[in-house]
Structure formats: C-alpha cells, structure tokens
Scaffold this active site. Sequence first.
Site, PDB file in Angstrom:
ATOM      1  N   ASP A 205       0.828  -1.196   0.000  1.00 42.39           N
ATOM      2  CA  ASP A 205       0.000   0.000   0.000  1.00 42.39           C
ATOM      3  C   ASP A 205       0.871   1.258   0.000  1.00 42.39           C
ATOM      4  O   ASP A 205       1.939   1.296   0.610  1.00 42.39           O
ATOM      5  CB  ASP A 205      -0.878  -0.018   1.258  1.00 42.39           C
ATOM      6  CG  ASP A 205      -1.742   1.211   1.404  1.00 42.39           C
ATOM      7  OD1 ASP A 205      -2.662   1.381   0.580  1.00 42.39           O
ATOM      8  OD2 ASP A 205      -1.493   2.005   2.331  1.00 42.39           O
ATOM      9  N   GLU A 230       1.295  -0.184  -5.058  1.00 40.47           N
ATOM     10  CA  GLU A 230       0.336   0.852  -5.424  1.00 40.47           C
ATOM     11  C   GLU A 230       1.066   2.192  -5.519  1.00 40.47           C
ATOM     12  O   GLU A 230       1.266   2.871  -4.523  1.00 40.47           O
ATOM     13  CB  GLU A 230      -0.781   0.942  -4.379  1.00 40.47           C
ATOM     14  CG  GLU A 230      -1.812   2.006  -4.691  1.00 40.47           C
ATOM     15  CD  GLU A 230      -2.433   2.619  -3.442  1.00 40.47           C
ATOM     16  OE1 GLU A 230      -3.557   3.147  -3.571  1.00 40.47           O
ATOM     17  OE2 GLU A 230      -1.815   2.605  -2.367  1.00 40.47           O
ATOM     18  N   ASP A 313     -10.502   2.031  -3.678  1.00 43.67           N
ATOM     19  CA  ASP A 313     -10.321   3.482  -3.623  1.00 43.67           C
ATOM     20  C   ASP A 313     -10.989   4.180  -4.803  1.00 43.67           C
ATOM     21  O   ASP A 313     -11.760   5.126  -4.632  1.00 43.67           O
ATOM     22  CB  ASP A 313      -8.827   3.837  -3.626  1.00 43.67           C
ATOM     23  CG  ASP A 313      -8.140   3.498  -2.324  1.00 43.67           C
ATOM     24  OD1 ASP A 313      -8.747   3.718  -1.259  1.00 43.67           O
ATOM     25  OD2 ASP A 313      -6.991   3.017  -2.353  1.00 43.67           O
TER      26      ASP A 313
END
Length: 428
Positions: A205, A230, A313
């Site tokens: 992340d 990410e 998201d």
Amino acid sequence: MKCFNLFTLSYLFLSFSLLTNFVAPTLLFQGFNWESWNKQGGLYNFLQKSVDDLARAGITHVWLPPPSHSVSPQGYLPGRLYDLDASRYGNKVQLTTLIATFHSRGIRTVADIVINHRTADFKDSRGIYCIFEGGTPDTRLDWGPWAICKNDKPYADATSTHMDTGDDYAAAPDIDHLHPTVQYELTQWMLWLKNEVGFDGWRFDFVKGYAPYITKMYMDRTRPCFAVGELWDSVVNVNGAPIYNQDAHRNELARWVQAAGGGVVSAFDFTTKGILHAAVLGEWWRMKDTYGRPSGLIGIMPKNAVTFIDNHDSGSTQKLWSFPSDKVMLGYAYILTHPGTPTIFYDHFFEWGLKEEIIRLSSVRTRNGICEASVVNIMTAEADLYLAMIDVRVLVKLGSRYDVRNAIPSNFRIAAYGTDYCIWEKQS
C-alpha cells in the site's frame, strides 16, 4: 451439437493441461471493497462460500484486505500488527481457514501490506500518540517515537533519527524504514504472515510513502511468490482529458518496478486505467502508442504490469476515480485479453451482476494461455474501433463499429461478446 463441441473442447484442454503441467496465467481477484468490513456474517466467511465461483473464473491469486487491528475499520490505519482477531473482516481462525480453502483449490492469497504508517496505542509524556503496541505478550513491534521519521511532526521526538524517504501521510505517523529494528521486526511480521498465517504474496500500500529500495529490501527478505505496489499518480491531463502520449507516466511506474525489485515486483498499471477511461467513450485511438504498442505500462513492461478497472479506492463507495459504469465490461474485455496481470474487482463480480460475463472472458484468457508476456498486434485503433490479435490465437474487437467481418480469418469463431465488444478464438 454446439454444447457437445464446447464440452469436448474444454475436456481436451483440461487433458492437455494435465499432461503438459500447464500453469494457468496469473489472474488476480480483489476480494473486498471499501464497505466489506461491514459484510453481514463477516467477509472471510462470505469468501469461504464463494471459492467455487472464484475457481470457476480461473482466479489464481486473491488479494485480501489488511488483516491486522486498525483504527479505521477498513484496515488502512493499522496499529497492533500481530492482532488478527481485532479485524472487522473476521478473526484469525476464520482467516487461516479461508486461506487453507483457497490453497486446496490451487488459489494463492495476497496480503495487503500497510507499512508506510502506523497508529499508536498510547501517548508519551508530551501527550502525543507515539507509543506502539505490537499485539503480542512480548515486545515485538512495541515501538516508541524513535521508530517515526524525524521530520514527521508532531509525532517524532529527539530519539527519531532518519528523515522520511517518501511522501508524507498526514493521517498517521510515518514509520522510519531506515531504522534497523523497524526493518527487522517488520520483516519478521511479514514472514509470520507468510509462514504461520499462510499468505503467499504482498500488495504494498502507498509505496509513494517510502523509497523503492525499501520495498526491494522487504522483497529480498521475505521472497513472496507475487507482489504488486500501489504507485498512484493521475495520468497527465489537459483541459480535463488525458494527453495522447503518457510515456512519462508509465515510465515512472517502470522506474519504480526496477528500483523496487529488479523486475520481481509488479506495479498497478494506472496508466492503462487512465487511458482506458477515455478510450471506452469513443477514443480507441488512444490504446495504441506511437510505436504500435499498447499505451499503458503493458506496452513497455507487461510482465510487471497489473491491470485493473476499479478498486476499493477508485470505485466502491469512495469513487475517487471511477471507471465509466456503463462501460465496465468493455474495460474487462480489454484487460482480460491483453498482456499483464488483470485484476477482477469484488464489486463487479459479486454486486453488479456481471459474474458470468466476466467468467466468459476470463475463460477465453485461460483457455488460450494469454499471459503477462503475450504478444499484441494492434491492427486498428480508431475512434470507434480497436482491433487486435493476441498471440495469433485470439482476435479482440472493441468499439461501436459493427461490421468487421472482412478482418476475421475463416478459422476463427466467436468465443465471447457483449455491448460493443466481440472476441474470436482460433479453432484447432
């Protein structure tokens, strides 16, 4: 007769696969959305009942949400990292049972690794939350402000030693990954997730929060079977529309991949997502770059590109960068027939009624061995038509233009179709 032929072809393909030790192309499934923490009966239990459908779709890896205690129910403000019983998705027994069930079906599991930042359980003498508890009876991951980046105020104090190597994360203390104790104890925690809990890979992340060589260090020390980072940056836009040449954007992703693992780790292909947003609205010329290759990261580094339509998201209830909702299947028709590692999103599979249509496309991918390194020959890329041959076995037509019969070889047959797309397979 058609049903008999399809059954026969499927049987022959399975027999061939067994005889040749065929390895299915990697296909990632994101097993949650932003609201899955509130799933009736628990997310882990729900997925336990859904393994058959995921196996039928040819899923090889399932990305699960952050498993640890967290201040936020979604898991992205983690605190007691060893405490898996405080997760809103379910408890440790349910998680390990789910992972074991996936493994029994040949499906690997990917943990969401949130290590850029961490929330503390207690205040120090200044009244600042910077005393961390690891979630065990011993002192593992029991840190103080010395574990916080020196420039992260007000959390850091005089014991903090190193500056942050990436972007600041305002919602929680940024962890000092240059500190040897932090490196060692996070590595041990990840190895525990791998060896005791059963995870096979990592989804890193917010990798913008720390230098890519930090990711490489954790990759080298934990050796996951699969890993993806990410690195979220928006594509370059002018007057609200993406510019045609997005080389700078995809080159940034490629540089991160090289620095973060020398090609072992992958990156989510935000470039392809951004360009595809516009292409599905009648601008298919965008999907071919000036060299005749796909325009996203898959055009220059397909083995390390993880393509996707939406995630927790960008889509779900956050909707920070949602794909055009009426064009989602066009997006899947593209990523499931092209190189890179495609990701199927929880919402589209379980909540939008698209499961069977997605499975038809994923079956074409699996049946024809389309993989990360498949070869794309883009035949046409115009406003209303995108036509490409994949590995000389699959022909993909996307866009509103209907009549392309003259471009279809006589030995190709329709394998899947939907609104504005059609897929043909070469007949053996």
